[in-house]
Design a protein around this motif. Sequence first.
Motif, mmCIF file in Angstrom:
data_model
loop_
_atom_site.group_PDB
_atom_site.id
_atom_site.type_symbol
_atom_site.label_atom_id
_atom_site.label_comp_id
_atom_site.label_asym_id
_atom_site.label_seq_id
_atom_site.Cartn_x
_atom_site.Cartn_y
_atom_site.Cartn_z
ATOM 1 N N SER A 1 -7.102 -7.274 5.265
ATOM 2 C CA SER A 1 -6.334 -6.673 6.356
ATOM 3 C C SER A 1 -6.670 -7.341 7.686
ATOM 4 C CB SER A 1 -6.628 -5.176 6.441
ATOM 5 O OG SER A 1 -5.985 -4.609 7.562
ATOM 6 N N ARG A 2 -5.641 -7.576 8.492
ATOM 7 C CA ARG A 2 -5.818 -8.133 9.835
ATOM 8 C C ARG A 2 -5.768 -7.028 10.882
ATOM 9 N NH1 ARG A 2 -7.146 -13.761 9.713
ATOM 10 N NH2 ARG A 2 -6.633 -14.363 7.575
ATOM 11 N N GLN B 1 0.827 -1.204 0.000
ATOM 12 C CA GLN B 1 0.000 0.000 0.000
ATOM 13 C C GLN B 1 0.864 1.258 0.000
ATOM 14 O OE1 GLN B 1 -2.908 -1.581 3.308
ATOM 15 N NE2 GLN B 1 -3.987 -0.006 2.161
ATOM 16 N N ASP B 2 2.118 1.110 0.432
ATOM 17 C CA ASP B 2 3.073 2.213 0.404
ATOM 18 C C ASP B 2 3.994 2.034 -0.797
ATOM 19 O OD1 ASP B 2 2.032 3.122 2.885
ATOM 20 O OD2 ASP B 2 3.297 1.678 3.937
ATOM 21 N N ASP C 1 -2.985 11.458 1.854
ATOM 22 C CA ASP C 1 -4.353 11.036 1.573
ATOM 23 C C ASP C 1 -4.353 9.525 1.428
ATOM 24 O OD1 ASP C 1 -7.039 11.168 1.181
ATOM 25 O OD2 ASP C 1 -6.961 12.227 -0.736
ATOM 26 N N ARG C 2 -5.542 8.941 1.379
ATOM 27 C CA ARG C 2 -5.700 7.493 1.266
ATOM 28 C C ARG C 2 -6.714 7.185 0.182
ATOM 29 N NH1 ARG C 2 -5.052 4.523 6.343
ATOM 30 N NH2 ARG C 2 -3.901 5.780 7.835
ATOM 31 N N GLU C 3 -6.499 6.050 -0.484
ATOM 32 C CA GLU C 3 -7.488 5.571 -1.437
ATOM 33 C C GLU C 3 -8.633 4.861 -0.726
ATOM 34 O OE1 GLU C 3 -5.572 3.220 -4.393
ATOM 35 O OE2 GLU C 3 -4.507 4.924 -5.281
ATOM 36 N N GLU C 4 -8.414 4.495 0.565
ATOM 37 C CA GLU C 4 -9.496 3.886 1.326
ATOM 38 C C GLU C 4 -10.537 4.950 1.676
ATOM 39 O OE1 GLU C 4 -6.290 3.915 2.760
ATOM 40 O OE2 GLU C 4 -5.838 1.928 3.552
ATOM 41 N N THR C 5 -11.753 4.508 1.880
ATOM 42 C CA THR C 5 -12.835 5.427 2.235
ATOM 43 C C THR C 5 -13.573 4.906 3.460
ATOM 44 O OG1 THR C 5 -14.337 4.265 0.729
ATOM 45 C CG2 THR C 5 -13.151 6.171 -0.153
ATOM 46 N N GLY C 6 -14.530 5.703 3.920
ATOM 47 C CA GLY C 6 -15.398 5.266 5.004
ATOM 48 C C GLY C 6 -14.775 5.411 6.374
ATOM 49 N N TYR D 1 2.531 11.422 0.439
ATOM 50 C CA TYR D 1 2.132 10.543 -0.658
ATOM 51 C C TYR D 1 0.714 10.056 -0.408
ATOM 52 C CZ TYR D 1 2.750 6.463 2.380
ATOM 53 O OH TYR D 1 2.623 5.550 3.400
ATOM 54 N N VAL D 2 0.100 9.491 -1.424
ATOM 55 C CA VAL D 2 -1.251 8.932 -1.315
ATOM 56 C C VAL D 2 -1.133 7.433 -1.113
ATOM 57 C CG1 VAL D 2 -3.469 8.576 -2.465
ATOM 58 C CG2 VAL D 2 -2.230 10.741 -2.768
ATOM 59 N N ARG D 3 -1.678 6.949 -0.022
ATOM 60 C CA ARG D 3 -1.583 5.525 0.257
ATOM 61 C C ARG D 3 -2.554 4.743 -0.622
ATOM 62 N NH1 ARG D 3 -2.275 1.813 5.665
ATOM 63 N NH2 ARG D 3 -0.282 0.787 5.450
ATOM 64 N N ARG D 4 -2.050 3.650 -1.178
ATOM 65 C CA ARG D 4 -2.852 2.856 -2.087
ATOM 66 C C ARG D 4 -3.902 2.033 -1.352
ATOM 67 N NH1 ARG D 4 2.453 0.148 -4.897
ATOM 68 N NH2 ARG D 4 3.271 1.997 -5.971
ATOM 69 N N LYS D 5 -4.914 1.656 -2.094
ATOM 70 C CA LYS D 5 -5.909 0.730 -1.570
ATOM 71 C C LYS D 5 -5.360 -0.683 -1.642
ATOM 72 C CE LYS D 5 -10.726 -0.676 -2.203
ATOM 73 N NZ LYS D 5 -11.952 -0.512 -3.025
ATOM 74 N N ARG D 6 -5.628 -1.461 -0.621
ATOM 75 C CA ARG D 6 -5.145 -2.848 -0.615
ATOM 76 C C ARG D 6 -5.839 -3.643 -1.707
ATOM 77 N NH1 ARG D 6 -3.397 -6.439 4.395
ATOM 78 N NH2 ARG D 6 -3.157 -8.440 3.366
#
Length: 311
Positions: free
Chosen positions: A206-207, A100-101, A126-131, A196-201
């Motif tokens: 994810s644990r 993700q990085d 920023d992150r590609e994850e939402t919610g 940087y923008v963190r990628r979506k898994r």
Amino acid sequence: MPKLSVIIPCYFNEDNIPVTSRELIANEALFPADLEFEYVLVDDGSKDNTLQALLAFRAAYPHKVRVVELAGNVGSYNAIVAGIEQATGDCMAIITADMQDPPELMVQMYDYWQKGLKLIIGNRQDREETGLQQLFAKAFHALMKKIALPNIPDGGFDFVFFDRQVAEHILELKERNSNLFYLMVWLGYPYVNIPYVRRKREIGKSRWTIQKKIKLFIDSILAFSFFPIRAISVLGLIMGSVALLYGFYILINKAVGRIDVEGWSALMVVVLFVSAFQMIALGVIGEYVWRGLDAARKRPLYVVKEVFFGK
């Protein structure tokens, strides 16, 4: 010839490792030709085939891949400390196993290290994850910046590049129930922040459960701030002052014969409110006491079952 040790904690990452290993090896081409690489991958007690995937990576590159198998699951931060202890590089980087990085960011981090900086932080702008996941992360780091470590970058971070000197300090401290990355900032070394923008898994699940997030939040607050204890003291002082003033009010009204019989409901509200505050206060104090006990026992942060390296 300088050596870079890339430390990767792994927990239920059997599907990620083949992709991660290919990206890391391909990423080497972006660095100067005289840089030597070492990959320290720590299996944090995974119950799937993560270890087998790591050993396959080691078999392909036996002279640059070191696999550390821990006896049980101790959490990603302790697994990282185990990796730091095994690493032999002049500089080190910590990156996640799920990619993700962006590993290509390490090139810029290495350039800063060569200029003399001991700590370089990859900051999640920023992150590609939402919610809820994104909301929790932003709220957590904003609160930590407000009450604990005002010099941490906005948005949080767990992608760092650091000098061996920083690594030695971390190993000397042997902090438990803490936040490893905040600890690096706490050391006081000047650092540069690369957003940087963190990628979506993309692979696997994810644990990083809600229970682990809550524990990290509590650990981070208690490890770097006395705010909870001070908040209890301030609230206790306010409540005591209000009770004292109300006591004077009752005595004055009693003396002049104007006191009315108080209702049961009002009395119960006061009792329940005070009792709830006392239980919360005891819980916060108990968290501090438990951490003191845990540190006093001096149990190891992790137990290394086996280290696989070389032919």
